[in-house]
Structure formats: C-alpha cells, structure tokens
Motif scaffolding. Sequence first.
Motif, mmCIF file in Angstrom:
data_model
loop_
_atom_site.group_PDB
_atom_site.id
_atom_site.type_symbol
_atom_site.label_atom_id
_atom_site.label_comp_id
_atom_site.label_asym_id
_atom_site.label_seq_id
_atom_site.Cartn_x
_atom_site.Cartn_y
_atom_site.Cartn_z
ATOM 1 N N GLU A 1 53.785 41.766 34.876
ATOM 2 C CA GLU A 1 54.804 40.910 35.476
ATOM 3 C C GLU A 1 55.010 39.640 34.653
ATOM 4 O O GLU A 1 56.149 39.209 34.432
ATOM 5 C CB GLU A 1 54.373 40.568 36.902
ATOM 6 C CG GLU A 1 55.403 39.830 37.708
ATOM 7 C CD GLU A 1 54.920 39.623 39.134
ATOM 8 O OE1 GLU A 1 55.550 40.181 40.045
ATOM 9 O OE2 GLU A 1 53.915 38.913 39.327
ATOM 10 N N LEU B 1 46.162 38.763 45.720
ATOM 11 C CA LEU B 1 45.530 38.333 44.474
ATOM 12 C C LEU B 1 45.484 36.807 44.421
ATOM 13 O O LEU B 1 44.471 36.219 44.018
ATOM 14 C CB LEU B 1 46.303 38.887 43.270
ATOM 15 C CG LEU B 1 45.738 38.580 41.885
ATOM 16 C CD1 LEU B 1 44.355 39.202 41.712
ATOM 17 C CD2 LEU B 1 46.685 39.117 40.807
ATOM 18 N N ASP B 2 46.569 36.177 44.845
ATOM 19 C CA ASP B 2 46.657 34.714 44.829
ATOM 20 C C ASP B 2 45.937 34.069 46.012
ATOM 21 O O ASP B 2 45.389 32.984 45.892
ATOM 22 C CB ASP B 2 48.119 34.264 44.837
ATOM 23 C CG ASP B 2 48.860 34.655 43.575
ATOM 24 O OD1 ASP B 2 48.207 34.820 42.528
ATOM 25 O OD2 ASP B 2 50.090 34.810 43.650
ATOM 26 N N ARG C 1 49.818 42.084 37.319
ATOM 27 C CA ARG C 1 50.203 40.692 37.137
ATOM 28 C C ARG C 1 50.468 40.412 35.663
ATOM 29 O O ARG C 1 51.428 39.722 35.308
ATOM 30 C CB ARG C 1 49.112 39.769 37.687
ATOM 31 C CG ARG C 1 49.310 38.275 37.463
ATOM 32 C CD ARG C 1 50.584 37.695 38.101
ATOM 33 N NE ARG C 1 50.749 37.952 39.495
ATOM 34 C CZ ARG C 1 50.170 37.303 40.500
ATOM 35 N NH1 ARG C 1 49.353 36.315 40.264
ATOM 36 N NH2 ARG C 1 50.437 37.638 41.743
ATOM 37 N N TRP D 1 53.017 46.338 45.811
ATOM 38 C CA TRP D 1 52.697 45.342 44.796
ATOM 39 C C TRP D 1 52.908 43.936 45.346
ATOM 40 O O TRP D 1 52.118 43.031 45.089
ATOM 41 C CB TRP D 1 53.518 45.560 43.525
ATOM 42 C CG TRP D 1 53.487 44.377 42.598
ATOM 43 C CD1 TRP D 1 54.556 43.720 42.091
ATOM 44 C CD2 TRP D 1 52.333 43.699 42.088
ATOM 45 N NE1 TRP D 1 54.134 42.657 41.306
ATOM 46 C CE2 TRP D 1 52.766 42.640 41.292
ATOM 47 C CE3 TRP D 1 50.965 43.875 42.260
ATOM 48 C CZ2 TRP D 1 51.903 41.752 40.649
ATOM 49 C CZ3 TRP D 1 50.091 43.004 41.624
ATOM 50 C CH2 TRP D 1 50.566 41.959 40.822
ATOM 51 N N GLY D 2 53.962 43.736 46.132
ATOM 52 C CA GLY D 2 54.178 42.430 46.740
ATOM 53 C C GLY D 2 53.001 42.010 47.608
ATOM 54 O O GLY D 2 52.538 40.861 47.561
ATOM 55 N N GLN E 1 41.606 44.523 42.854
ATOM 56 C CA GLN E 1 41.712 43.343 41.994
ATOM 57 C C GLN E 1 42.000 43.745 40.551
ATOM 58 O O GLN E 1 42.843 43.114 39.886
ATOM 59 C CB GLN E 1 40.427 42.521 42.059
ATOM 60 C CG GLN E 1 40.241 41.821 43.374
ATOM 61 C CD GLN E 1 38.916 41.090 43.445
ATOM 62 O OE1 GLN E 1 38.286 40.808 42.430
ATOM 63 N NE2 GLN E 1 38.476 40.786 44.660
ATOM 64 N N ALA F 1 45.599 44.928 40.406
ATOM 65 C CA ALA F 1 46.518 43.810 40.622
ATOM 66 C C ALA F 1 46.568 42.909 39.388
ATOM 67 O O ALA F 1 47.639 42.433 39.010
ATOM 68 C CB ALA F 1 46.102 43.014 41.857
ATOM 69 N N ARG F 2 45.445 42.681 38.761
ATOM 70 C CA ARG F 2 45.447 41.854 37.545
ATOM 71 C C ARG F 2 46.223 42.538 36.424
ATOM 72 O O ARG F 2 46.933 41.874 35.659
ATOM 73 C CB ARG F 2 44.012 41.550 37.109
ATOM 74 C CG ARG F 2 43.349 40.512 37.973
ATOM 75 C CD ARG F 2 42.002 40.069 37.414
ATOM 76 N NE ARG F 2 41.305 39.276 38.400
ATOM 77 C CZ ARG F 2 40.209 39.670 39.045
ATOM 78 N NH1 ARG F 2 39.653 40.832 38.784
ATOM 79 N NH2 ARG F 2 39.648 38.875 39.934
ATOM 80 N N ALA G 1 50.043 41.294 45.284
ATOM 81 C CA ALA G 1 50.236 40.049 44.547
ATOM 82 C C ALA G 1 49.887 38.845 45.418
ATOM 83 O O ALA G 1 49.252 37.897 44.954
ATOM 84 C CB ALA G 1 51.676 39.953 44.039
#
Length: 135
Positions: free
Chosen positions: A107, A42-43, A104, A35-36, A97, A100-101, A39
């Motif tokens: 999170e 993703l950014d 996110r 996930w790290g 994506q 990950a969204r 993430a």
Amino acid sequence: MTAPGLGLLARQLEHQLRRSMAEPLAALDITAEQWGVMAVLLDRPGQTMSALADAAVLPGGTLTRHIDRLVERGLVVRRVHPGDRRRVTAALSPTGQVKARRLRATEVGVEELLRERVGADVFDRAIGLLRALLG
C-alpha cells in the motif's frame, strides 16, 4: 458542465486504490474489506467491534462476518474486553501481523506512485486536507 463533487471523487480514488491492491490482496486471499479491518488492527490493536466497524467503515453485521472469516483463517484473534466482560475486542494474530505488514508495504508503494505522479507537496497537502475534512 460542473466538476464532480467530493463524494464521487472520493469513490473514484478509492476505486483506483482498490484496483492497485487487487492482485496483492488476491494472492493472500484477502478481500479489500478484510484488508481495511486488518489495516485498522495493525495500527490500533485491541479495538472493540463498534470502534472497529467505525474505523473500517463497515456496518456491524458485515464486520462480524469479516472478523469470523479472519478468525477462522487464524489472522485475527478475539478477546473479552478487559474492562467490560460484555464486550469483545479484536487484534491481529502473529500470522495476521505478518500478512498485514506485507500488505501495508504494498500500500505504501502504491501511495508512493501517486506521490510521484502529483509531486510530494501536492500529495502531502491532499492527505492533510483529507484528514482535516474527516477531523
């Protein structure tokens, strides 16, 4: 009795955040380290492996294993760096994506609970201070 130092406090907070994300991550069969990586991508899509390792706070060999697994699962794609064909970049696939969204959003919900616990001003100041310390 002395108060815990910054390192221990940072690890305790990370542990608390990992516990809060454990169930959503398990539901998608994604580890906290994966996930790290996701993430960061993703950014900032298109990261080189060395930049990604630094941003995801992982040793290079560990990152490679996670990237291999994420590529196998169709969550990440690797590409040859457009400016230097000796380097490889990574980005989330369309499926990556979406996942990950979703993570996110979870999170952000966890962070909102922390914000409610300590108050928005304290939370926002803490985020600013952490960024300054890393800066």
